[in-house]
Design a protein around this motif. Structure first.
Motif, mmCIF file in Angstrom:
data_model
loop_
_atom_site.group_PDB
_atom_site.id
_atom_site.type_symbol
_atom_site.label_atom_id
_atom_site.label_comp_id
_atom_site.label_asym_id
_atom_site.label_seq_id
_atom_site.Cartn_x
_atom_site.Cartn_y
_atom_site.Cartn_z
ATOM 1 N N ARG A 62 0.827 -1.214 0.000
ATOM 2 C CA ARG A 62 0.000 0.000 0.000
ATOM 3 C C ARG A 62 0.860 1.263 0.000
ATOM 4 O O ARG A 62 0.447 2.307 -0.494
ATOM 5 C CB ARG A 62 -0.922 -0.018 1.222
ATOM 6 N N CYS A 66 -1.388 2.525 8.799
ATOM 7 C CA CYS A 66 -2.426 3.206 9.586
ATOM 8 C C CYS A 66 -2.694 2.316 10.787
ATOM 9 O O CYS A 66 -1.969 1.357 11.015
ATOM 10 C CB CYS A 66 -3.683 3.430 8.743
ATOM 11 N N GLN A 73 -6.185 -2.973 5.986
ATOM 12 C CA GLN A 73 -5.211 -2.688 4.932
ATOM 13 C C GLN A 73 -5.751 -3.154 3.581
ATOM 14 O O GLN A 73 -5.618 -2.456 2.572
ATOM 15 C CB GLN A 73 -3.868 -3.369 5.237
ATOM 16 N N HIS A 76 -8.333 -0.688 2.405
ATOM 17 C CA HIS A 76 -7.717 0.536 1.877
ATOM 18 C C HIS A 76 -7.250 0.337 0.432
ATOM 19 O O HIS A 76 -7.370 1.232 -0.396
ATOM 20 C CB HIS A 76 -6.524 0.966 2.737
ATOM 21 N N GLY A 82 -12.540 4.799 0.450
ATOM 22 C CA GLY A 82 -13.056 4.595 1.802
ATOM 23 C C GLY A 82 -14.324 3.759 1.840
ATOM 24 O O GLY A 82 -14.870 3.370 0.817
#
Length: 122
Positions: A62, A66, A73, A76, A82
């Motif tokens: 990625r 986060c 993950q 994402h 989102g």
């Protein structure tokens, strides 16, 4: 189809990805990540690699981290714009997340197999 005991992890993951309903009933991103978490825990308890390195591999893939665990993950990567709630993903987002999950899992398993093969040939 090979017997389970003769499958590599990669072959097993492909098998699950091809027929997810056989493993979790009604396939969904949430159910499949729960299944894979159980797989990981069982493998670790019995001396296998499980999904060791999977989270870090996803973060590297990625390009950023986060506070999400590996299922976040994946989301994402699969849903870069989102999502509102992992429990109520729209069906098309859920299907896409499942597809991306197994694509990434295959890439991860392939890289891990290649690394293991190069270590054993040295």
């Amino acid at each position: 189809m090979k017997p389970l005991s003769e499958m590599t992890e990669r072959e097993y993951f492909v098998s699950v990805g091809q027929r997810p309903g056989m493993f979790v009933g009604k396939p969904s991103f949430h159910m499949l990540t729960a299944f894979l978490t159980g797989y990981d825990q069982h493998a670790l308890r019995h001396g296998g690699p499980g999904l060791t390195g999977w989270h870090d591999w996803l973060v590297a893939r990625r390009g950023r981290d986060c506070n999400h665990a590996w299922p976040g993950q994946i989301l994402h990567i699969a849903l870069p714009n989102g999502w509102d709630d992992v429990w109520t993903l729209p069906p098309e987002d859920d299907q896409h997340a499942v597809k991306v999950l197994f694509e990434l899992l295959d890439e991860f398993a392939a890289e891990r197999e290649a690394a293991q093969d190069s270590q054993t040939s040295d």
